[in-house]
Design a protein around this motif. Structure first.
Motif, short mmCIF file in Angstrom:
data_model
loop_
_atom_site.label_atom_id
_atom_site.label_comp_id
_atom_site.label_asym_id
_atom_site.label_seq_id
_atom_site.Cartn_x
_atom_site.Cartn_y
_atom_site.Cartn_z
N ILE A 174 -7.22 6.24 -12.77
CA ILE A 174 -7.96 7.30 -13.47
C ILE A 174 -9.12 7.78 -12.62
O ILE A 174 -9.45 8.97 -12.60
CB ILE A 174 -8.43 6.80 -14.85
CG1 ILE A 174 -7.24 6.77 -15.81
CG2 ILE A 174 -9.55 7.70 -15.41
CD1 ILE A 174 -7.56 6.29 -17.20
N SER A 175 -9.74 6.87 -11.91
CA SER A 175 -10.83 7.26 -11.00
C SER A 175 -10.34 8.28 -9.98
O SER A 175 -11.04 9.26 -9.68
CB SER A 175 -11.39 6.02 -10.28
OG SER A 175 -12.34 6.38 -9.32
N ARG A 176 -9.14 8.09 -9.47
CA ARG A 176 -8.59 9.02 -8.48
C ARG A 176 -8.22 10.36 -9.12
O ARG A 176 -8.41 11.40 -8.52
CB ARG A 176 -7.37 8.41 -7.79
CG ARG A 176 -7.73 7.36 -6.76
CD ARG A 176 -6.53 6.95 -5.94
NE ARG A 176 -5.85 8.09 -5.35
CZ ARG A 176 -6.24 8.72 -4.25
NH1 ARG A 176 -7.34 8.32 -3.61
NH2 ARG A 176 -5.56 9.75 -3.76
N GLN A 195 -11.37 12.31 -9.49
CA GLN A 195 -11.83 12.87 -8.22
C GLN A 195 -11.16 14.20 -7.91
O GLN A 195 -11.73 15.03 -7.21
CB GLN A 195 -11.57 11.88 -7.08
CG GLN A 195 -12.41 10.62 -7.13
CD GLN A 195 -12.01 9.61 -6.08
OE1 GLN A 195 -11.56 9.98 -4.99
NE2 GLN A 195 -12.15 8.34 -6.38
N LYS A 196 -9.99 14.42 -8.46
CA LYS A 196 -9.22 15.62 -8.14
C LYS A 196 -9.41 16.76 -9.14
O LYS A 196 -9.18 17.91 -8.78
CB LYS A 196 -7.74 15.26 -8.02
CG LYS A 196 -7.48 14.30 -6.86
CD LYS A 196 -6.02 13.91 -6.72
CE LYS A 196 -5.83 12.99 -5.53
NZ LYS A 196 -4.42 12.61 -5.31
N ILE A 197 -9.81 16.43 -10.38
CA ILE A 197 -9.91 17.50 -11.38
C ILE A 197 -11.30 17.70 -11.97
O ILE A 197 -11.57 18.75 -12.56
CB ILE A 197 -8.90 17.28 -12.54
CG1 ILE A 197 -9.30 16.06 -13.37
CG2 ILE A 197 -7.48 17.14 -12.01
CD1 ILE A 197 -8.47 15.89 -14.64
N GLU A 198 -12.18 16.70 -11.84
CA GLU A 198 -13.48 16.80 -12.48
C GLU A 198 -14.48 17.56 -11.60
O GLU A 198 -14.63 17.25 -10.42
CB GLU A 198 -14.05 15.42 -12.79
CG GLU A 198 -13.25 14.61 -13.80
CD GLU A 198 -13.40 15.13 -15.23
OE1 GLU A 198 -14.14 16.13 -15.42
OE2 GLU A 198 -12.80 14.54 -16.14
N PRO A 199 -15.20 18.54 -12.15
CA PRO A 199 -16.23 19.24 -11.38
C PRO A 199 -17.44 18.37 -11.11
O PRO A 199 -18.15 18.56 -10.13
CB PRO A 199 -16.58 20.44 -12.27
CG PRO A 199 -16.18 20.02 -13.65
CD PRO A 199 -15.00 19.14 -13.48
#
Length: 220
Positions: A185-187, A190-194
């Motif tokens: 979930i951390s990864r 990293q890819k979708i959260e502003p």
């Protein structure tokens, strides 16, 4: 030894003694899985894993002699789908390899008839297993990461426990469920959260699990 083990189980396999040799093989052949040793001469396995994840979605099984939880979680956070610690049982290693390949194949087959979905300008397509950001750029994701995001999109604004997410995605089959799911979930974040310090989409629910706080629409 590993090549012979894999071949004896009905698979084709090639070996590389370094990241440079691996790069040469990847330019010449198509592979379904990489078994990546953490301890390599020159560029280590963790660095290679990070580099692979910047451009490829191929499943990665980390092979490491490191036994500290932080080292195992680091591999998952860098994008590995699973890990096995040395010394290992050959049957266990083959079981992990088959599980990853089966999961990747099953996920693709299950997603074939599903329509694309959108959330906050993002577009996720189960059939092609592609994610596009609001600007239309494609975002590379591992099988485990894509399956997690897809599970959230199918269950928006619902609290999902780590055990539920595990059963939906088979992510984190190696080791403690909580740590493995958290790493994947951390990864995804990293890819979708502003803003990683204040996630907009994937919210952590204390003593509950996670919640995908976004409206999801199915495209025609």
């Amino acid at each position: 030894m590993l090549v012979e083990l894999v071949k004896s189980n009905g698979f084709e396999a090639s070996s590389a003694a370094s990241g440079i040799e691996m790069d040469r093989l990847l330019t010449r052949h198509q592979f379904d899985l990489i078994v990546l040793d953490a301890m390599l001469p020159g560029e280590d396995g963790f660095s290679i894993c990070r580099r692979l994840r910047s451009s490829r979605a191929i499943p990665i099984l980390m092979l490491t002699a490191l036994r500290e939880d932080i080292d195992r979680i680091l591999g998952l956070e860098l994008g590995a789908d699973d890990y096995v610690t040395k010394p290992f049982n050959s049957r266990e290693l083959m079981a992990r390899i088959k599980s990853i390949l089966r999961r990747a194949s099953h996920s693709q087959a299950m997603d074939e008839g599903l329509a694309p979905m959108t959330f906050a300008g993002w577009r996720i397509d189960p059939k092609s297993r592609q994610l596009q950001d609001p600007d239309g750029a494609q975002v590379s994701m591992t099988t485990a990461e894509f399956d997690l995001l897809l599970a959230f999109c199918f269950n928006p604004n619902k609290i999902l426990t780590r055990e539920q997410l595990l059963s939906m995605t088979h992510a984190g089959s190696a080791g403690p469920v909580e740590r493995s799911i958290d790493a994947h979930i951390s990864r995804v974040r990293q890819k979708i959260e502003p803003n990683l310090k204040d996630p907009t989409f994937i919210k952590t629910v204390r003593l509950g699990g996670y919640l995908f706080a976004s409206k999801v629409e199915r495209l025609p």
